[in-house]
Motif scaffolding. Structure first.
Motif, short mmCIF file in Angstrom:
data_model
loop_
_atom_site.label_atom_id
_atom_site.label_comp_id
_atom_site.label_asym_id
_atom_site.label_seq_id
_atom_site.Cartn_x
_atom_site.Cartn_y
_atom_site.Cartn_z
N PRO A 28 0.81 -1.22 0.00
CA PRO A 28 0.00 0.00 0.00
C PRO A 28 0.85 1.28 0.00
CG PRO A 28 -0.89 -1.55 1.58
CD PRO A 28 0.41 -2.12 1.09
N LEU A 29 1.97 1.27 0.72
CA LEU A 29 2.83 2.44 0.73
C LEU A 29 3.46 2.66 -0.64
CD1 LEU A 29 4.15 4.74 2.27
CD2 LEU A 29 5.96 3.15 2.96
N HIS A 30 3.87 1.58 -1.29
CA HIS A 30 4.43 1.71 -2.65
C HIS A 30 3.37 2.28 -3.60
CE1 HIS A 30 6.57 0.78 -6.34
NE2 HIS A 30 5.48 0.16 -6.76
N ASP A 31 2.15 1.75 -3.52
CA ASP A 31 1.06 2.23 -4.38
C ASP A 31 0.76 3.71 -4.10
OD1 ASP A 31 0.95 -0.33 -5.38
OD2 ASP A 31 -0.88 -0.88 -4.29
N PHE A 32 0.78 4.08 -2.84
CA PHE A 32 0.52 5.47 -2.44
C PHE A 32 1.59 6.39 -3.03
CE2 PHE A 32 0.84 9.05 0.52
CZ PHE A 32 -0.48 9.47 0.59
N LYS A 33 2.86 5.98 -2.91
CA LYS A 33 3.95 6.80 -3.45
C LYS A 33 3.84 6.91 -4.98
CE LYS A 33 8.07 6.82 -1.94
NZ LYS A 33 9.44 6.49 -1.54
N ALA A 34 3.48 5.81 -5.64
CA ALA A 34 3.33 5.84 -7.09
C ALA A 34 2.19 6.78 -7.50
CB ALA A 34 3.08 4.43 -7.62
N ALA A 35 1.11 6.76 -6.73
CA ALA A 35 -0.04 7.62 -7.04
C ALA A 35 0.30 9.09 -6.87
CB ALA A 35 -1.22 7.25 -6.16
N MET A 49 -4.12 25.74 -10.32
CA MET A 49 -4.11 26.12 -8.91
C MET A 49 -2.85 25.66 -8.18
SD MET A 49 -8.15 25.33 -8.10
CE MET A 49 -7.82 25.18 -6.38
N SER A 50 -1.94 25.09 -8.89
CA SER A 50 -0.71 24.52 -8.30
C SER A 50 -1.01 23.45 -7.26
CB SER A 50 0.15 25.63 -7.67
OG SER A 50 0.51 26.58 -8.63
N ALA A 51 -2.21 22.93 -7.31
CA ALA A 51 -2.59 21.92 -6.33
C ALA A 51 -1.83 20.62 -6.55
CB ALA A 51 -4.10 21.65 -6.40
N LYS A 52 -1.54 20.32 -7.80
CA LYS A 52 -0.88 19.06 -8.11
C LYS A 52 0.47 18.97 -7.39
CE LYS A 52 0.74 16.24 -11.97
NZ LYS A 52 2.19 16.25 -11.91
N ASP A 53 1.27 20.01 -7.47
CA ASP A 53 2.58 19.99 -6.83
C ASP A 53 2.45 19.93 -5.31
OD1 ASP A 53 3.85 20.08 -9.29
OD2 ASP A 53 4.09 22.27 -9.25
N ASP A 54 1.51 20.69 -4.76
CA ASP A 54 1.32 20.68 -3.32
C ASP A 54 0.87 19.31 -2.83
OD1 ASP A 54 2.01 23.35 -3.22
OD2 ASP A 54 -0.06 24.07 -3.17
N ILE A 55 -0.05 18.70 -3.57
CA ILE A 55 -0.55 17.38 -3.18
C ILE A 55 0.55 16.35 -3.32
CG2 ILE A 55 -2.14 15.53 -3.83
CD1 ILE A 55 -4.17 17.80 -4.50
N ASP A 60 4.33 12.73 -0.74
CA ASP A 60 5.72 12.30 -0.53
C ASP A 60 6.10 12.42 0.95
OD1 ASP A 60 6.08 11.69 -3.21
OD2 ASP A 60 7.09 13.58 -3.69
N THR A 61 5.66 13.50 1.59
CA THR A 61 5.94 13.69 3.01
C THR A 61 5.28 12.60 3.84
OG1 THR A 61 6.13 16.08 2.72
CG2 THR A 61 5.69 15.28 4.96
N ILE A 62 4.03 12.29 3.55
CA ILE A 62 3.32 11.23 4.28
C ILE A 62 4.03 9.89 4.10
CG2 ILE A 62 1.19 9.86 4.35
CD1 ILE A 62 -0.30 12.52 3.74
N ALA A 63 4.47 9.60 2.88
CA ALA A 63 5.18 8.34 2.63
C ALA A 63 6.48 8.29 3.42
CB ALA A 63 5.44 8.17 1.14
N GLY A 64 7.19 9.40 3.46
CA GLY A 64 8.44 9.45 4.24
C GLY A 64 8.20 9.27 5.72
N LEU A 65 7.16 9.91 6.23
CA LEU A 65 6.82 9.76 7.65
C LEU A 65 6.45 8.31 7.97
CD1 LEU A 65 4.72 13.00 8.21
CD2 LEU A 65 7.01 12.51 9.11
N THR A 66 5.76 7.66 7.05
CA THR A 66 5.38 6.27 7.25
C THR A 66 6.61 5.38 7.32
OG1 THR A 66 3.28 6.65 6.11
CG2 THR A 66 3.99 4.37 6.34
N LYS A 67 7.59 5.65 6.46
CA LYS A 67 8.84 4.88 6.52
C LYS A 67 9.53 5.10 7.86
CE LYS A 67 10.20 4.05 1.82
NZ LYS A 67 11.30 4.07 0.87
N ASN A 68 9.52 6.32 8.35
CA ASN A 68 10.12 6.60 9.65
C ASN A 68 9.38 5.87 10.77
OD1 ASN A 68 12.07 8.23 8.51
ND2 ASN A 68 10.97 10.13 8.91
#
Length: 103
Positions: A28-35, A49-55, A60-68
């Protein structure tokens, strides 16, 4: 003294479960990062709206926190296992001392 044995068993069970978290969340984490790199559903509106980059950055931050968290849980699982082992040894020592006292 049997309470120590029960506590040791419970700690060992918790440590085993905690150690397996990574196995259950790896895909699931791999799929989340890919998405996070395929946000085409936002289309033009997201780009305007520059939403794509912010999201993407947020995901990416959430995925990194999950790895931590996985690393932290691994350390905690080892600690719980060590405490469980210590309780087992303490239970044996207390039983031996009680038998020796009875004579």
């Amino acid at each position: 003294m049997s309470d120590l044995k029960k506590d040791a068993e419970a700690l060992h069970k918790a440590a085993s479960a905690l150690a397996k978290v990574d196995d259950h969340t790896r895909k699931p984490l791999h799929d989340f990062k890919a998405a996070s790199h395929d946000l085409s559903a936002f289309g033009v509106l997201g780009s305007l709206m520059s939403a794509k980059d912010d999201i993407q950055d947020g995901m990416d931050t959430i995925a990194g926190l999950t790895k931590n968290l996985h690393k932290e849980w691994e350390v905690e699982a080892k600690f719980l296992g060590d405490v469980s082992d210590a309780f087992d040894v303490l239970d044996i020592l207390l039983n031996t001392a009680a038998r020796a006292k009875k004579g």
